[in-house]
Design an enzyme around this catalytic site. Structure first.
Site, short mmCIF file in Angstrom:
data_model
loop_
_atom_site.label_atom_id
_atom_site.label_comp_id
_atom_site.label_asym_id
_atom_site.label_seq_id
_atom_site.Cartn_x
_atom_site.Cartn_y
_atom_site.Cartn_z
N HIS A 36 0.30 -1.38 0.05
CA HIS A 36 0.03 -0.25 0.25
C HIS A 36 0.79 1.16 0.04
O HIS A 36 2.18 1.07 0.82
CB HIS A 36 -0.86 -0.21 1.39
CG HIS A 36 -0.23 -0.03 2.27
ND1 HIS A 36 0.18 -1.35 3.10
CD2 HIS A 36 0.37 0.56 3.39
CE1 HIS A 36 0.96 -1.15 4.29
NE2 HIS A 36 0.60 0.03 4.32
N HIS B 243 1.07 5.12 1.20
CA HIS B 243 0.71 6.34 1.62
C HIS B 243 0.98 7.63 1.16
O HIS B 243 1.85 8.49 0.89
CB HIS B 243 1.54 6.15 2.94
CG HIS B 243 0.47 5.84 4.36
ND1 HIS B 243 -0.05 5.09 4.89
CD2 HIS B 243 1.64 4.22 3.91
CE1 HIS B 243 0.86 4.88 5.39
NE2 HIS B 243 1.14 3.73 5.01
P1 5GP Z 1 1.47 0.40 7.60
O1 5GP Z 1 2.12 1.17 8.84
O2 5GP Z 1 1.53 -1.27 7.61
O3 5GP Z 1 2.43 1.35 6.54
O4 5GP Z 1 -0.39 0.99 7.61
C1 5GP Z 1 -1.43 0.76 7.94
C2 5GP Z 1 -1.84 2.06 7.30
O5 5GP Z 1 -3.37 1.24 7.45
C3 5GP Z 1 -1.98 2.34 8.97
O6 5GP Z 1 -2.05 3.80 8.83
C4 5GP Z 1 -3.14 2.03 9.78
O7 5GP Z 1 -3.96 3.08 10.49
C5 5GP Z 1 -3.36 1.56 8.06
N1 5GP Z 1 -5.26 0.79 8.48
C6 5GP Z 1 -4.70 -0.54 9.11
N2 5GP Z 1 -6.14 -1.45 9.05
C7 5GP Z 1 -7.50 -0.26 8.61
C8 5GP Z 1 -8.52 -0.02 8.50
O8 5GP Z 1 -8.99 -1.29 8.72
N3 5GP Z 1 -9.07 0.49 7.97
C9 5GP Z 1 -8.48 1.69 7.22
N4 5GP Z 1 -9.02 2.84 6.62
N5 5GP Z 1 -7.00 1.75 7.19
C10 5GP Z 1 -6.42 0.60 7.99
#
Ligand code: 5GP
Ligand code: ZN
Length: 135
Positions: free
Chosen positions: A99, A101
């Site tokens: 993903h 951001h």
């Molecule tokens: P990572 O640290 O893996 O790059 O970021 C994962 C992101 O996914 C985090 O910023 C977190 O807030 C978001 N996230 C995790 N679970 C959910 C969810 O159920 N719904 C949404 N909309 N975002 C999520």
């Protein structure tokens, strides 16, 4: 219900605030926004990191990031934005579905980027050689 939270979101098993969808891409607001408008862009295919995507899929993902980022910054009146990708647990990846951001930026929003270090002696030259060998 899928084992992967983002696959579940794509399938509609978990609700989200969707901003964009096409046959390959899905995009929605992050549930814990760093700034208002913080948006995630994901490929529909389940791949753990961007390195697991084909070159074509990655190009498509980045094209979607560009398109969505333009809309996000207009929508929230941001002055700029960061595009951020965590790959691997050590890099802060929590959700193991690739993903990207999009984080809108505002004057005085207090977000700080990383602190830079320094290379010693011939370290930079050696690292460059190693990188070039793997390309
Ligand atoms: P990572 O640290 O893996 O790059 O970021 C994962 C992101 O996914 C985090 O910023 C977190 O807030 C978001 N996230 C995790 N679970 C959910 C969810 O159920 N719904 C949404 N909309 N975002 C999520
Ligand atoms: Zn997934």
């Amino acid at each position: 219900m899928s084992d992967c939270i983002f696959c579940s979101i794509i399938k509609g098993e978990i609700p989200c605030t969707k901003v964009y969808e096409d046959d390959k891409i899905f995009s929605f607001l992050d549930i814990v926004p760093v700034n208002k408008g913080h948006t995630l862009v994901i490929p529909k295919e389940h791949k753990e990191t961007i390195l697991d995507l084909s070159e074509d899929s990655f190009r498509g993902l980045m094209a979607a990031v560009q398109k969505i980022a333009k809309a996000v910054i207009k929508a929230v009146g941001a002055k700029g934005f960061n595009v951020h990708i965590n790959n691997g647990e050590v890099a802060g990846q929590v959700v193991k579905h690739a993903h990207i951001h999009i984080i809108p930026r505002f004057d005085g929003d207090g977000l700080q980027l990383w602190k830079g270090g320094k290379y010693k002696g011939m370290e930079a030259e050696q690292i460059k050689k190693d990188i070039v060998n793997f390309l």
